[in-house]
Design an enzyme around this catalytic site. Sequence first.
Site, PDB file in Angstrom:
ATOM      1  N   ASP A   1       0.780  -1.350  -0.049  1.00  0.00           N
ATOM      2  CA  ASP A   1       0.035   0.042  -0.053  1.00  0.00           C
ATOM      3  C   ASP A   1       0.924   1.330   0.145  1.00  0.00           C
ATOM      4  OD1 ASP A   1      -1.904  -2.001   0.136  1.00  0.00           O
ATOM      5  OD2 ASP A   1      -2.594  -1.479   2.286  1.00  0.00           O
TER       6      ASP A   1
ATOM      7  N   TYR B   1      -5.767 -10.254  10.393  1.00  0.00           N
ATOM      8  CA  TYR B   1      -4.748  -9.916   9.559  1.00  0.00           C
ATOM      9  C   TYR B   1      -3.180 -10.559  10.104  1.00  0.00           C
ATOM     10  CZ  TYR B   1      -1.443  -7.759   6.206  1.00  0.00           C
ATOM     11  OH  TYR B   1      -0.511  -7.382   5.329  1.00  0.00           O
TER      12      TYR B   1
END
Length: 385
Positions: free
Chosen positions: A171, A220
Amino acid sequence: MSVEARDLVAEFAYRFGRAPTISRAPGRVNLIGEHTDYNDGFVMPAALEFATLTAASARSDRRLRVYSMVMDETREFDLDAPGAASGDWSDYVLGVAVMLEMSGWPLSGVDLIVWSDVPIGAGLSSSAALEVSVAHALLTQSDQPFDPVTIAKICQRAENDFVGMRCGVMDQYIACCGVAGHALLIDCRNLASRNVAIAPNLRLLIANSGVRHQHAGGEYNLRREACEEGVRLLSSMLGPIKALRDVTPEQLEAKRRKLPNLIYRRCRHIVTENARVLAAERALEAGDFAACGRAMNASHVSMRNDFEITCPEVDMLVGLAQTVEGVYGSRMTGGGFGGCTVSLVEASAVDKTSQILTDGYRIATGLDTEIFVCAPSDGAGLIAV
Ligand code: GAF
């Protein structure tokens, strides 16, 4: 709310009585390659037009003062005694400042205003957009260079070590290095990338399930631990491997019976996903959009069944999109557990697809989906005002 850079300049003049620079960093949509980044693998994201803007002007002391127009809150920090994370949005700002200084970029104090139209908690990387736009602003105001790949790694470190989310580098990388009109094939091991043109007849259609994902510290990080366990177990059988990137689907199959089933399935997602990213890139380059779409569809099945990071609402959106003529492929995008889907769509099929997703999703779930049709944008930079 939509703010243009000149509104930010006006707000800055009102609050701080000076003229700022404006740094911009985009959110992202990932076409394919999910959870492969922290396994040294491949990803193929594109930067969005949605972005975070940071207005900034240096101070003569070492204080960092930041006002968020989105939260309508101000935070103030002393760069000489920054303290620890507090669990709110300002951790991303302070974390970046702390990591920049720790990496050898001394900063001056700065007044900042941040604004963003990247949907929060939708899997479109609002955190990385904030980190990178703040990093760009702090460096600009401290007369330091902005080296995109280096800064991506520093922003990732801010999120890993300051915020406590063990994300990979995708990201931050695309927020720093995005190229208008293109996705980027990123090799997350050597951090090299290649531009992959999105043909003019194609659209990336994003549908927000409205189910908010919650990454930090939770599922996650558990997925990441499962991958690490896979590397540990496979190393004892295949010889020293550094990451799941080093394992082929054939090698994994050969060791299947020696692995706990859950670890096997987590690893299978990663090793097959890496192969799918490369296949999707080849297909896009060759103009074989159907083949790219097939890789995207298979990626979704793998995320749903093996990595178990989708949810019924997201599965519904993907299933609806895959029925529409003119949609080449559809999958969940981002870290998972909610958020958005991305579909590769013929421009002429965008209206029909939007309608079918909107109506079908409401009938099936009682929820509204938001649709964005995005054009890949550039990575971080200054905006002229
Ligand atoms: C999140 C993380 F921040 C990325 O590093 C990546 O792992 C992604 O989830 C899943 O592909 O966005």
